[in-house]
Design a protein around this motif. Structure first.
Motif, PDB file in Angstrom:
ATOM      1  N   ILE A  27       1.047  -0.921  -0.129  1.00  0.00           N
ATOM      2  CA  ILE A  27      -0.172   0.020   0.298  1.00  0.00           C
ATOM      3  C   ILE A  27       0.792   1.172  -0.172  1.00  0.00           C
ATOM      4  O   ILE A  27       0.036   2.570  -0.667  1.00  0.00           O
ATOM      5  CB  ILE A  27      -1.296   0.092   1.281  1.00  0.00           C
ATOM      6  N   LYS A  28       1.693   1.267   0.569  1.00  0.00           N
ATOM      7  CA  LYS A  28       2.863   2.316   0.696  1.00  0.00           C
ATOM      8  C   LYS A  28       3.342   2.446  -0.639  1.00  0.00           C
ATOM      9  O   LYS A  28       3.501   3.622  -0.778  1.00  0.00           O
ATOM     10  CB  LYS A  28       3.833   2.278   2.134  1.00  0.00           C
ATOM     11  N   GLY A  29       3.653   1.917  -1.422  1.00  0.00           N
ATOM     12  CA  GLY A  29       4.715   1.676  -2.812  1.00  0.00           C
ATOM     13  C   GLY A  29       3.134   1.936  -3.710  1.00  0.00           C
ATOM     14  O   GLY A  29       3.555   3.289  -4.617  1.00  0.00           O
ATOM     15  N   TRP A  30       1.871   1.886  -3.429  1.00  0.00           N
ATOM     16  CA  TRP A  30       1.057   2.122  -4.168  1.00  0.00           C
ATOM     17  C   TRP A  30       0.643   3.689  -4.058  1.00  0.00           C
ATOM     18  O   TRP A  30      -0.049   4.443  -5.041  1.00  0.00           O
ATOM     19  CB  TRP A  30      -0.524   1.260  -4.463  1.00  0.00           C
ATOM     20  N   THR A  31       0.428   4.216  -2.437  1.00  0.00           N
ATOM     21  CA  THR A  31       0.704   5.562  -3.057  1.00  0.00           C
ATOM     22  C   THR A  31       2.088   6.712  -3.006  1.00  0.00           C
ATOM     23  O   THR A  31       1.028   7.510  -3.600  1.00  0.00           O
ATOM     24  CB  THR A  31       1.319   5.890  -0.538  1.00  0.00           C
ATOM     25  N   VAL A  32       3.283   5.948  -2.726  1.00  0.00           N
ATOM     26  CA  VAL A  32       3.653   6.648  -3.378  1.00  0.00           C
ATOM     27  C   VAL A  32       3.898   6.810  -5.765  1.00  0.00           C
ATOM     28  O   VAL A  32       3.358   7.995  -5.155  1.00  0.00           O
ATOM     29  CB  VAL A  32       5.149   6.452  -3.241  1.00  0.00           C
ATOM     30  N   THR A  33       3.411   5.580  -6.148  1.00  0.00           N
ATOM     31  CA  THR A  33       3.006   5.709  -7.430  1.00  0.00           C
ATOM     32  C   THR A  33       2.489   6.071  -7.686  1.00  0.00           C
ATOM     33  O   THR A  33       2.227   7.444  -8.903  1.00  0.00           O
ATOM     34  CB  THR A  33       3.024   4.789  -7.464  1.00  0.00           C
ATOM     35  N   ILE A  34       1.474   6.205  -7.151  1.00  0.00           N
ATOM     36  CA  ILE A  34      -0.161   7.115  -7.817  1.00  0.00           C
ATOM     37  C   ILE A  34       0.179   9.058  -7.517  1.00  0.00           C
ATOM     38  O   ILE A  34       0.159   9.855  -8.323  1.00  0.00           O
ATOM     39  CB  ILE A  34      -1.504   6.597  -6.686  1.00  0.00           C
ATOM     40  N   VAL A  35       1.143   8.961  -6.209  1.00  0.00           N
ATOM     41  CA  VAL A  35       1.155  11.039  -5.957  1.00  0.00           C
ATOM     42  C   VAL A  35       2.233  10.923  -7.105  1.00  0.00           C
ATOM     43  O   VAL A  35       1.674  12.162  -7.531  1.00  0.00           O
ATOM     44  CB  VAL A  35       1.337  10.392  -4.570  1.00  0.00           C
ATOM     45  N   VAL A  36       2.980  10.495  -7.338  1.00  0.00           N
ATOM     46  CA  VAL A  36       4.301  10.787  -7.616  1.00  0.00           C
ATOM     47  C   VAL A  36       3.376  11.042  -9.610  1.00  0.00           C
ATOM     48  O   VAL A  36       3.526  12.261 -10.139  1.00  0.00           O
ATOM     49  CB  VAL A  36       4.765  10.318  -8.380  1.00  0.00           C
ATOM     50  N   GLY A  37       2.459  10.092 -10.016  1.00  0.00           N
ATOM     51  CA  GLY A  37       2.117   9.899 -11.227  1.00  0.00           C
ATOM     52  C   GLY A  37       1.681  11.039 -11.303  1.00  0.00           C
ATOM     53  O   GLY A  37       0.657  11.962 -12.606  1.00  0.00           O
ATOM     54  N   LEU A  38      -0.180  11.289 -10.655  1.00  0.00           N
ATOM     55  CA  LEU A  38      -0.505  12.357 -10.417  1.00  0.00           C
ATOM     56  C   LEU A  38       0.193  13.385 -10.385  1.00  0.00           C
ATOM     57  O   LEU A  38      -0.291  14.987 -11.102  1.00  0.00           O
ATOM     58  CB  LEU A  38      -1.923  12.643  -9.158  1.00  0.00           C
ATOM     59  N   LEU A  39       0.961  13.913 -10.216  1.00  0.00           N
ATOM     60  CA  LEU A  39       1.809  14.947  -9.840  1.00  0.00           C
ATOM     61  C   LEU A  39       1.875  15.668 -10.480  1.00  0.00           C
ATOM     62  O   LEU A  39       2.479  16.351 -11.325  1.00  0.00           O
ATOM     63  CB  LEU A  39       2.774  15.273  -8.410  1.00  0.00           C
ATOM     64  N   ALA A  40       2.719  13.985 -11.007  1.00  0.00           N
ATOM     65  CA  ALA A  40       3.256  14.895 -13.297  1.00  0.00           C
ATOM     66  C   ALA A  40       2.111  14.848 -14.052  1.00  0.00           C
ATOM     67  O   ALA A  40       2.796  15.497 -14.193  1.00  0.00           O
ATOM     68  CB  ALA A  40       3.689  13.147 -13.669  1.00  0.00           C
ATOM     69  N   PHE A  41       1.294  14.593 -13.785  1.00  0.00           N
ATOM     70  CA  PHE A  41      -0.095  15.124 -14.398  1.00  0.00           C
ATOM     71  C   PHE A  41      -0.608  16.155 -14.476  1.00  0.00           C
ATOM     72  O   PHE A  41      -0.995  17.596 -15.290  1.00  0.00           O
ATOM     73  CB  PHE A  41      -1.416  13.709 -14.965  1.00  0.00           C
ATOM     74  N   ALA A  42      -0.207  17.422 -12.938  1.00  0.00           N
ATOM     75  CA  ALA A  42      -0.242  18.159 -12.853  1.00  0.00           C
ATOM     76  C   ALA A  42       0.172  19.111 -13.814  1.00  0.00           C
ATOM     77  O   ALA A  42       0.117  20.416 -13.445  1.00  0.00           O
ATOM     78  CB  ALA A  42      -0.376  18.761 -11.197  1.00  0.00           C
ATOM     79  N   ASN A  43       1.190  19.410 -14.526  1.00  0.00           N
ATOM     80  CA  ASN A  43       2.216  19.586 -14.839  1.00  0.00           C
ATOM     81  C   ASN A  43       2.365  21.200 -14.479  1.00  0.00           C
ATOM     82  O   ASN A  43       1.182  21.894 -14.443  1.00  0.00           O
ATOM     83  CB  ASN A  43       1.338  20.197 -16.514  1.00  0.00           C
TER      84      ASN A  43
END
Length: 136
Positions: A27-43
């Motif tokens: 779950i901790k791994g998924w949390t980091v992955t999702i946050v980084v992915g969404l922040l990357a999409f934030a441009n």
């Protein structure tokens, strides 16, 4: 023979404890992955804040779920300790957690414990800082 039954019972409980710890790690791994992915999409040049705000939802969900797995792990650790104290003829292979065990821990207290706060609070802080960057 009764000693082997007790050892098998303890192994069953230990397998559950290991599975809960593994789920918490995932779950901790998924949390980091999702946050980084969404922040990357934030441009960050245009700072589309919708992606940043959306990042809070899975973090809070995963934090609660992580707290649940840690809570379950603590309950089964207590069951493990109780089984160690059982007499050999009392071993029954039950995975039912008694009310005494359940009353010893609280899901909310485990969720905001010193085990989970140091991981999830910085993640939330990063999201909030990313949300505030366009205002600066």
């Amino acid at each position: 023979m009764d000693e082997e039954k007790k050892i098998r019972y303890l192994e069953m409980i230990q397998n559950i404890i290991t599975r809960m710890a593994s789920n918490s790690f995932l779950i901790k791994g998924w949390t980091v992955t999702i946050v980084v992915g969404l922040l990357a999409f934030a441009n960050f040049k245009e700072m589309n804040s919708k992606f940043i705000i959306v990042a809070l939802i899975p973090v809070l969900f995963f934090w609660g779920l992580d707290g649940f797995y840690l809570y379950q792990e603590k309950l089964f650790r207590k069951l493990y300790e109780d089984v160690i104290d059982l007499q050999l003829d009392e071993v029954n292979f039950s995975m039912k957690l008694s009310d005494n065990i359940k009353n010893e821990f609280n899901w909310w207290n485990v969720t905001i414990s010193k085990t989970l706060l140091p991981f999830y609070l910085p993640v939330i802080a990063v999201i909030l800082i990313a949300l505030l960057i366009p205002m600066i």
